[in-house]
Design a protein around this motif. Structure first.
Motif, short mmCIF file in Angstrom:
data_model
loop_
_atom_site.label_atom_id
_atom_site.label_comp_id
_atom_site.label_asym_id
_atom_site.label_seq_id
_atom_site.Cartn_x
_atom_site.Cartn_y
_atom_site.Cartn_z
N ARG A 1 6.61 16.29 25.49
CA ARG A 1 6.06 17.88 25.40
C ARG A 1 7.35 18.85 25.12
NH1 ARG A 1 3.35 16.82 30.61
NH2 ARG A 1 1.39 15.79 29.84
N LEU A 2 8.31 18.62 25.69
CA LEU A 2 9.47 19.15 25.35
C LEU A 2 9.96 19.09 23.95
CD1 LEU A 2 11.88 18.83 28.64
CD2 LEU A 2 10.50 20.83 27.97
N VAL A 3 10.07 18.00 23.59
CA VAL A 3 10.48 17.75 22.14
C VAL A 3 9.25 18.40 21.05
CG1 VAL A 3 10.54 15.94 20.25
CG2 VAL A 3 11.80 15.60 22.48
N GLU A 4 8.30 18.29 21.39
CA GLU A 4 6.96 18.78 20.50
C GLU A 4 7.16 20.40 20.58
OE1 GLU A 4 2.18 19.00 20.50
OE2 GLU A 4 3.28 17.68 21.65
N ARG A 5 7.36 20.83 21.75
CA ARG A 5 7.54 22.32 21.61
C ARG A 5 8.65 22.65 20.68
NH1 ARG A 5 7.79 23.12 27.65
NH2 ARG A 5 5.91 22.15 28.04
N ASP A 6 10.02 22.07 20.85
CA ASP A 6 11.15 22.30 20.18
C ASP A 6 10.83 22.02 18.43
OD1 ASP A 6 13.60 23.06 19.84
OD2 ASP A 6 14.34 20.95 19.46
N VAL A 7 10.12 21.00 18.21
CA VAL A 7 9.79 20.68 16.90
C VAL A 7 8.79 21.97 16.12
CG1 VAL A 7 8.61 19.27 15.16
CG2 VAL A 7 10.12 18.48 16.99
N THR B 1 3.94 4.18 35.96
CA THR B 1 3.37 5.18 35.89
C THR B 1 4.26 6.38 35.97
OG1 THR B 1 1.24 4.52 37.21
CG2 THR B 1 1.65 6.88 37.20
N GLN B 2 5.15 6.37 36.60
CA GLN B 2 6.29 7.30 37.08
C GLN B 2 6.95 7.52 35.62
OE1 GLN B 2 8.68 6.24 40.39
NE2 GLN B 2 7.22 6.96 41.67
N GLU B 3 7.30 6.49 34.96
CA GLU B 3 8.01 6.09 33.79
C GLU B 3 7.09 6.82 32.64
OE1 GLU B 3 11.36 5.48 31.59
OE2 GLU B 3 11.13 5.32 33.49
N ALA B 4 5.97 6.64 32.60
CA ALA B 4 5.07 7.04 31.72
C ALA B 4 5.16 8.56 31.64
CB ALA B 4 3.59 6.54 31.73
N GLN B 5 4.90 8.99 33.12
CA GLN B 5 5.05 10.65 33.25
C GLN B 5 6.20 11.17 32.72
OE1 GLN B 5 3.79 10.78 37.31
NE2 GLN B 5 1.87 10.56 36.98
N ARG B 6 7.33 10.62 33.12
CA ARG B 6 8.67 11.15 32.50
C ARG B 6 8.59 11.26 30.99
NH1 ARG B 6 13.91 8.42 34.53
NH2 ARG B 6 13.35 7.40 32.46
N HIS B 7 8.21 10.27 30.31
CA HIS B 7 8.10 10.30 28.83
C HIS B 7 7.22 11.35 28.39
CE1 HIS B 7 10.80 6.91 27.74
NE2 HIS B 7 10.21 6.07 28.88
N ARG B 8 6.07 11.39 29.01
CA ARG B 8 5.16 12.46 28.54
C ARG B 8 5.94 13.89 28.64
NH1 ARG B 8 1.10 10.83 32.21
NH2 ARG B 8 0.31 8.74 31.60
#
Length: 125
Positions: free
Chosen positions: A105-111, A94-101
């Motif tokens: 989000r940061l990558v999506e905003r940047d793109v 769960t923690q790993e999935a949250q880190r990836h999410r």
């Protein structure tokens, strides 16, 4: 006549070699190619490849050039999920999935910022 140096560990039998070669390809390959890479006869390769198709590990593709084999991506994905589930706790996953999410989000905003159309300059007359 020169003898070929074996590239496989002694403890790997023919089935393991065919399995390794077939499952580590990213594109479909024919039985002859897999046999050569696995250092087995073509007939031996076909026997193990067909067994892997029956087990759902490989997909068999019939083309104008003959039969080729490629890893079944769904089966590989599910095996990886199972390995993760068996080697990590639910909290760790769960923690790993949250880190990836969060990273996504940061990558999506940047793109979005990079590809968003710039406001058109106003033309003065």
């Amino acid at each position: 006549m020169t003898e070929k140096e074996p590239m496989w560990p002694d403890e790997m039998d023919a089935a393991e070699r065919v399995r390794h070669v077939a499952l580590t390809r990213t594109e479909a390959r024919n039985a002859g190619w897999i046999a050569e890479e696995a250092d087995v006869s073509r007939d031996t390769a076909v026997k193990y490849l067909n067994r892997m198709v029956d087990q759902g590990d490989l997909k068999k593709l019939e083309t104008g050039d003959g039969t080729s084999y490629r890893p079944d991506t769904v089966t590989q994905f599910l095996k990886e999920v199972r390995q993760l589930a068996e080697s990590h706790t639910l909290d760790e996953l769960t923690q790993e999935a949250q880190r990836h999410r969060g990273r996504n989000r940061l990558v999506e905003r940047d793109v979005r910022r990079r590809i968003a159309p710039s406001p058109a300059p106003e033309h003065r007359r």
